[in-house]
Write an enzyme that holds these catalytic residues in place. Structure first.
Site, PDB file in Angstrom:
ATOM      1  N   HIS A 191      -2.681   1.511 -37.704  1.00 23.51           N
ATOM      2  CA  HIS A 191      -3.081   0.302 -37.797  1.00 23.51           C
ATOM      3  C   HIS A 191      -2.066  -0.555 -36.833  1.00 23.51           C
ATOM      4  O   HIS A 191      -2.585  -1.282 -35.893  1.00 23.51           O
ATOM      5  CB  HIS A 191      -2.882  -0.367 -39.175  1.00 23.51           C
ATOM      6  CG  HIS A 191      -4.184  -0.379 -40.003  1.00 23.51           C
ATOM      7  ND1 HIS A 191      -4.032  -0.164 -41.234  1.00 23.51           N
ATOM      8  CD2 HIS A 191      -5.278  -0.404 -39.588  1.00 23.51           C
ATOM      9  CE1 HIS A 191      -5.485  -0.241 -41.687  1.00 23.51           C
ATOM     10  NE2 HIS A 191      -6.027  -0.061 -41.037  1.00 23.51           N
ATOM     11  N   CYS A 491     -15.202   7.741 -27.883  1.00 20.75           N
ATOM     12  CA  CYS A 491     -14.946   6.774 -28.534  1.00 20.75           C
ATOM     13  C   CYS A 491     -13.782   6.682 -29.372  1.00 20.75           C
ATOM     14  O   CYS A 491     -13.576   5.742 -29.957  1.00 20.75           O
ATOM     15  CB  CYS A 491     -16.084   6.113 -29.224  1.00 20.75           C
ATOM     16  SG  CYS A 491     -16.639   7.441 -30.705  1.00 20.75           S
TER      17      CYS A 491
END
Length: 566
Positions: A191, A491
């Site tokens: 994160h 991606c």
């Protein structure tokens, strides 16, 4: 002024490009267990004390979510707040208290048990272990009436240094005050890394020894592209970093328009998004659409699935943001690794390799049917929308055919698959005889190819995109696309690395999706090289026996200006 004798250079993993130098601000560490606390003798009172602390933590995080700088950050904070009052966690703490364990030790022991369960589940839930530890540390501080761990009040723009930075902290950073981030732990897909890149804050993780190195030195310099940290930098170091920043700005100057190599070979440059708010912000960038819309944020942390109407509204908003630009939607990627209370398929021996992604959709067709209907509704409602739909975690030809038939049954004309497993890469020619396109998720493809959990920082070196085995999986996929005349995209985080991007294009990848802030650097890198040069760099990488040698060989063959983009 510091003397050269105090100077120290450390190396980690660069996760957000850019350079910075300035004073260091040390993130307040966790207070830990109270070594002198008494054993618990009043279960009811001690349990209530812990519940109160956890509720206070949840309330604090919820309040911070209201002031988050993006919808993604808000979702991270809200999810962490929900975890603070998770019934399973509280139940585990009560179990520890019943043993007579002291309050703070009960919190720590219970969290460790719960963290072990999340790690076993893997995937998204394993990523939440960092959130769980953050909750543990905040609750412990409140029980002990001590300051919570976290970012201190900054007296001016500073570089943050921490063992790790909790998502709750990263999500609310002010880029005007935080010059850079340096952590000893973390990984390239954590994160912290993703949010730092979105905020445009230079960052390096896995910088071992940084806490000790800065103990007596209040200044550091950072290159977030290559992961280099200089403690007690000399004036010359700072001047070189500033010069590097100037060169980077010059290299980026004029980076606009369609993605293409020097000789005009087109490469679509797209954005990874997770919410409608992300879409609205990404659409303001000079890019060609979205190559990955992660729809699971609509489903997670809910007691019931979102309705068709609710989903339709979100998808319409996303499509309207991008207008006639491409939007690639990944259908629900949940299941064993992202448990949903309303779609529990029961316990599994190894959930990380269980019924996740498309496997869950095949077991719960109603969830996929609703999502496909909502996507079809949105496509019909937004004139000129270019909507592509793809399934996550496809491993077989049968799965690809099942999904393609299902999606086309809802009049969705462009249907693809994610390539995240070696099986899909190896079988890409057969899969792409059915699917219209494929998008390679390099994060998961790396962890499955290398048998290394992408959330375990100690294994970060196994998960860098330069691993020859991973590059060969990408080549295999691209060749499957070429034989069928079907486009292949990437991606995963690898697509946003300007140097890796050249190799990917050389391997046959035709679109790259990344954090929006990385598009300019990738576009500039492509325009420095023609397609033949990219193919040559791909060959050099594939022929290298190690990841380090692959990167070095490609860097040596690239235009020297490219170094300023890293």
């Amino acid at each position: 002024m510091t003397s050269p004798a105090e100077r120290k250079v450390l190396h980690g993993i660069g996760v957000s490009a850019g350079t910075a130098s300035g004073p260091v601000a040390i993130v307040t560490p966790a207070v830990g267990i109270d070594e002198h606390e008494p054993a618990s003798v009043d279960l009811e009172a001690d349990s209530q004390r812990v519940r109160d602390a956890l509720q206070q933590v949840a309330t604090s995080l919820t309040n911070r979510a209201e002031h988050a700088n993006s919808e993604t950050s808000k979702k991270v904070l809200e999810a962490t707040a929900a975890l603070a009052t998770d019934r399973g966690l509280i139940k585990q703490i009560d179990k520890e208290l019943k043993k007579g364990t002291g309050v703070t030790k009960a919190i720590h022991d219970a969290v460790e048990v719960y963290a072990g369960k999340l790690r076993k589940i893997g995937g998204y839930m394993a990523e939440r272990v960092t959130d769980l530890y953050d909750i543990r540390d905040r609750a412990t501080a409140r029980v002990r009436n001590l300051p919570e761990p976290g970012i201190p009040t900054l007296e001016g723009p500073s570089i943050l240094v921490a063992e790790d930075l909790a998502p709750a902290e990263t999500a609310t950073l002010d880029p005007d005050q935080v010059l850079g981030i340096i952590t000893e732990a973390g990984g390239a897909t954590s994160h912290t890394a993703i949010l730092a890149a979105q905020l445009g804050i230079p960052a390096a993780v896995q910088v071992k020894g940084i806490a000790e190195a800065i103990a007596n030195t209040p200044v550091a310099a950072l290159d977030g592209g290559v992961g280099e940290v200089i403690v007690a930098p000399t004036p010359q170091d700072i001047e070189e970093l500033e010069e590097r920043s100037r060169r980077r700005a010059a290299a980026l100057a004029g980076s606009s328009g369609e993605g293409a190599t020097k000789d005009g070979h087109k490469v679509k440059l797209l954005a990874n998004i997770g919410t409608a708010d992300d879409a609205a912000k990404a659409a303001q960038y000079d890019l060609e659409g979205s190559g990955l819309f992660r729809t699971e944020f609509l489903f997670l942390d809910r007691d019931a699935a979102p309705t068709v109407e609710e989903q339709t509204e979100t998808y319409i908003s996303v499509l309207k943001s991008f207008g006639r630009r491409r939007v690639v939607v990944r259908t629900l990627d949940a299941g064993a690794d992202k448990p949903l209370s309303f779609a529990d398929l029961g316990p599994e021996e190894n959930p990380a390799l269980g019924r996740r992604g498309l496997r869950l959709s095949m077991a719960r067709e109603d969830l996929l049917d609703d999502q496909l209907q909502a996507l079809a509704n949105a496509r019909e409602a937004v004139e000129g929308a270019e909507l592509w739909v793809m399934a996550p975690m496809v491993a077989t030809v049968e799965e690809a055919e099942w999904f393609a038939n299902k999606a086309r049954g809802y009049n969705l004309p462009t249907v693809g698959v994610m390539v995240e497993t070696p099986a899909a890469a190896i079988m890409s020619e057969q899969i792409l005889s059915i699917a219209d396109f494929a998008s390679i998720g390099t994060n998961d493809l790396s962890q499955y190819t290398m048998a290394a959990d992408r959330m375990q920082g100690e294994l970060a070196e196994l998960l860098i995109p330069w691993q020859p085995a991973v590059l060969k999986m990408i080549r295999e996929t691209a060749q499957g696309g070429e034989r069928n005349g079907k486009p292949i995209g990437v991606c995963g985080e690898a697509g946003g690395d300007p140097l890796v991007a050249l190799v990917l294009v050389g391997l046959g990848v035709q679109s790259l999706s990344m954090a929006p802030g990385k598009v300019n650097a990738v576009r500039a890198a492509l325009r420095l090289h023609d397609l033949q040069a990219c193919k040559q760099m791909a060959r050099l990488a594939l022929e290298s026996p190690t990841a380090a040698q692959a990167r070095e060989a490609v860097l040596g063959a690239a235009d020297p200006v490219l170094r300023d983009l890293l």
